[in-house]
Design an enzyme around this catalytic site. Sequence first.
Site, PDB file in Angstrom:
ATOM      1  N   PRO A 299      33.005   8.067  23.659  1.00 59.97           N
ATOM      2  CA  PRO A 299      32.602   6.999  22.901  1.00 59.97           C
ATOM      3  C   PRO A 299      31.068   7.243  24.106  1.00 59.97           C
ATOM      4  O   PRO A 299      31.059   7.167  25.592  1.00 59.97           O
ATOM      5  CB  PRO A 299      33.026   5.829  23.482  1.00 59.97           C
ATOM      6  N   GLY A 300      30.286   7.120  23.395  1.00 63.92           N
ATOM      7  CA  GLY A 300      28.836   6.817  24.765  1.00 63.92           C
ATOM      8  C   GLY A 300      27.865   6.018  24.069  1.00 63.92           C
ATOM      9  O   GLY A 300      28.343   5.074  24.356  1.00 63.92           O
ATOM     10  N   ARG A 301      26.986   6.299  23.346  1.00 64.64           N
ATOM     11  CA  ARG A 301      26.245   5.548  22.241  1.00 64.64           C
ATOM     12  C   ARG A 301      27.059   3.428  22.066  1.00 64.64           C
ATOM     13  O   ARG A 301      25.968   2.878  23.351  1.00 64.64           O
ATOM     14  CB  ARG A 301      26.109   5.848  21.221  1.00 64.64           C
ATOM     15  N   ARG A 337      13.778   8.703  20.733  1.00 63.96           N
ATOM     16  CA  ARG A 337      14.270   8.842  19.479  1.00 63.96           C
ATOM     17  C   ARG A 337      13.923   8.573  18.354  1.00 63.96           C
ATOM     18  O   ARG A 337      13.790   8.720  17.810  1.00 63.96           O
ATOM     19  CB  ARG A 337      15.133   7.618  20.370  1.00 63.96           C
ATOM     20  N   CYS A 369      -0.615  13.311  23.305  1.00 68.18           N
ATOM     21  CA  CYS A 369      -1.263  13.514  22.036  1.00 68.18           C
ATOM     22  C   CYS A 369      -0.180  13.851  21.545  1.00 68.18           C
ATOM     23  O   CYS A 369      -0.686  15.794  20.768  1.00 68.18           O
ATOM     24  CB  CYS A 369      -2.187  14.843  23.398  1.00 68.18           C
ATOM     25  N   GLU A 370       0.475  13.015  20.397  1.00 68.17           N
ATOM     26  CA  GLU A 370       1.257  13.242  19.190  1.00 68.17           C
ATOM     27  C   GLU A 370       1.165  12.544  18.530  1.00 68.17           C
ATOM     28  O   GLU A 370       1.738  11.658  18.621  1.00 68.17           O
ATOM     29  CB  GLU A 370       2.777  13.881  19.580  1.00 68.17           C
ATOM     30  N   TYR A 398      20.546   7.843  24.608  1.00 68.29           N
ATOM     31  CA  TYR A 398      19.973   9.198  24.914  1.00 68.29           C
ATOM     32  C   TYR A 398      18.440   8.509  24.990  1.00 68.29           C
ATOM     33  O   TYR A 398      17.393   8.611  23.862  1.00 68.29           O
ATOM     34  CB  TYR A 398      20.150   9.281  23.446  1.00 68.29           C
TER      35      TYR A 398
HETATM   36  C1  LIG Z   1      31.309  16.483  21.560  1.00 73.40           C
HETATM   37  C2  LIG Z   1      30.978  14.588  21.654  1.00 73.40           C
HETATM   38  N1  LIG Z   1      31.564  13.723  21.920  1.00 73.40           N
HETATM   39  C3  LIG Z   1      31.182  12.366  22.282  1.00 73.40           C
HETATM   40  C4  LIG Z   1      29.669  12.641  21.649  1.00 73.40           C
HETATM   41  C5  LIG Z   1      29.214  10.976  21.927  1.00 73.40           C
HETATM   42  O1  LIG Z   1      29.039  10.427  20.856  1.00 73.40           O
HETATM   43  P1  LIG Z   1      28.303   8.957  20.421  1.00 73.40           P
HETATM   44  O2  LIG Z   1      27.380   9.095  21.869  1.00 73.40           O
HETATM   45  O3  LIG Z   1      27.851   8.836  19.621  1.00 73.40           O
HETATM   46  O4  LIG Z   1      29.668   7.977  20.863  1.00 73.40           O
HETATM   47  C6  LIG Z   1      28.637  13.032  21.392  1.00 73.40           C
HETATM   48  C7  LIG Z   1      27.557  13.573  20.648  1.00 73.40           C
HETATM   49  O5  LIG Z   1      26.737  12.713  19.696  1.00 73.40           O
HETATM   50  C8  LIG Z   1      29.758  14.693  21.261  1.00 73.40           C
HETATM   51  O6  LIG Z   1      28.399  15.697  21.016  1.00 73.40           O
END
Ligand SMILES: Cc1ncc(COP(=O)(O)O)c(C=O)c1O
Length: 442
Positions: A299-301, A337, A369-370, A398
């Site tokens: 997990p990241g987000r 984003r 400038c976009e 992100y």
């Molecule tokens: C291989 C992989 N693992 C984990 C993640 C983490 O995703 P998220 O930040 O949506 O949890 C990503 C991002 O898309 C990814 O490419």
Amino acid sequence: MAAPSPPNDPSTDPSVQDLIALRPWLKHDAMDGLLLDGVPLAGIADTVGTPTWVYSAATMRARYKTLTGAMSGAGLDMQVHFAVKANDSRAVLSLFAEQGAGADVVSGGELLKSLRAGMPASRIVYSGVGKSAAELRLALEHDIGQINVESAEELAMLSAIATATGRTARVAFRVNPDVDAGTNDKIATGRATDKFGIPFDDAVRLYAHAAALPGIRTVGLATHIGSQILGLAPYRDAYARIADLVIALREHGHTVETVDCGGGLGIPYRNESAPSPAGLAAAMRGAFHNLDVRLAMEPGRWLVGPAGLLLASVVLVKQTPLEPFIVLDAAMNDLVRPAMYDAWHGIVPVSAIDAVAPARPATVVGPVCESGDTFARSRSLPALSPGAYVAILDAGAYGAVMSSTYNARPMAAEVWVDNGRWSVIRDRQPIEALWERERLPA
Ligand SMILES: Cc1ncc(COP(=O)(O)O)c(C=O)c1O
């Protein structure tokens, strides 16, 4: 099916009060304005300037605990590998290392940053569709926990490098299950047309081939179908396919010790209903609990997104015959984003007086400038004066990692809030840094 994207009807936008009520780490104080974990954001902006990213360490820790608690609550012994791409700040990586997490990395740079932040090599997993020979060598030199191989071509490269360097790579196959995660097209990764992973139908044949290759030890499977996923059905579909593959591989006499379930769990930016970690845990359990595999996830987000915000100042408000443009000093080069994914982010005035002042629709933009440098359209906001601070919410994932110096704009500062105190964890990039590595041609 994943939940549909929220309608972009500004009349259904959550109010400033609703946005804050749903984020307990934020509060408006009548005197001090918007507080993050009790720390006045105006004080940070006065001292460090804007634009500045601000992170709540307590929120990251709490979310890690919630996620791991949901996994253990479902009876899953889960190793969490934080997806470094979401936020590669050293402070963030150290925090998750201290919590016992590992790292999911996608480049040599992320690998080295993770090691430097204290992630043990054994808890690092390396994913990505184009790892270079130098990066594979680096991963082998550090003897990282697992390399998630994404193609036959990469497998051949890795076997050759491992053999030449006298190492053995622990390899999981990242399999593309051909499942549509129902998310933004640019962050969907599990359809057959996406560049990621080994095609599902090739997996058994290639696994047999890999198991016989020198320098390779096949340990299992991985999948990751996309990011900001707002429904559980795509997870269930993907995991069912991976579980079938585990069984098929074992029937062919292969060893499958581990399954890496990927990341992607979405968060509500506006008012979307997002699945809970407990729901995700149930989907994992449903597919894998009787397969006797070690489980991991990336997990990241979900861990860091809500824990960060981008502080900005109003440069000016440009009146037009249509709605006014609130021009901020933050731009798409800081937070890309909205421009890249049409993403919706809450925008909250920092001053408590502004927060309750009569609001009207405005377009919130940056100075780049976009025309794509637009954070929000028809957003209900008060009449903000030049110099007023605003916080762009849910920018911990992100955000800073995707910044650029487009329009010769230096990278913003980053600030850490923990235990009622704040400190700068990355200085604002000095303007000279924009050209110090340049040379005129000989
Ligand atoms: C291989 C992989 N693992 C984990 C993640 C983490 O995703 P998220 O930040 O949506 O949890 C990503 C991002 O898309 C990814 O490419």
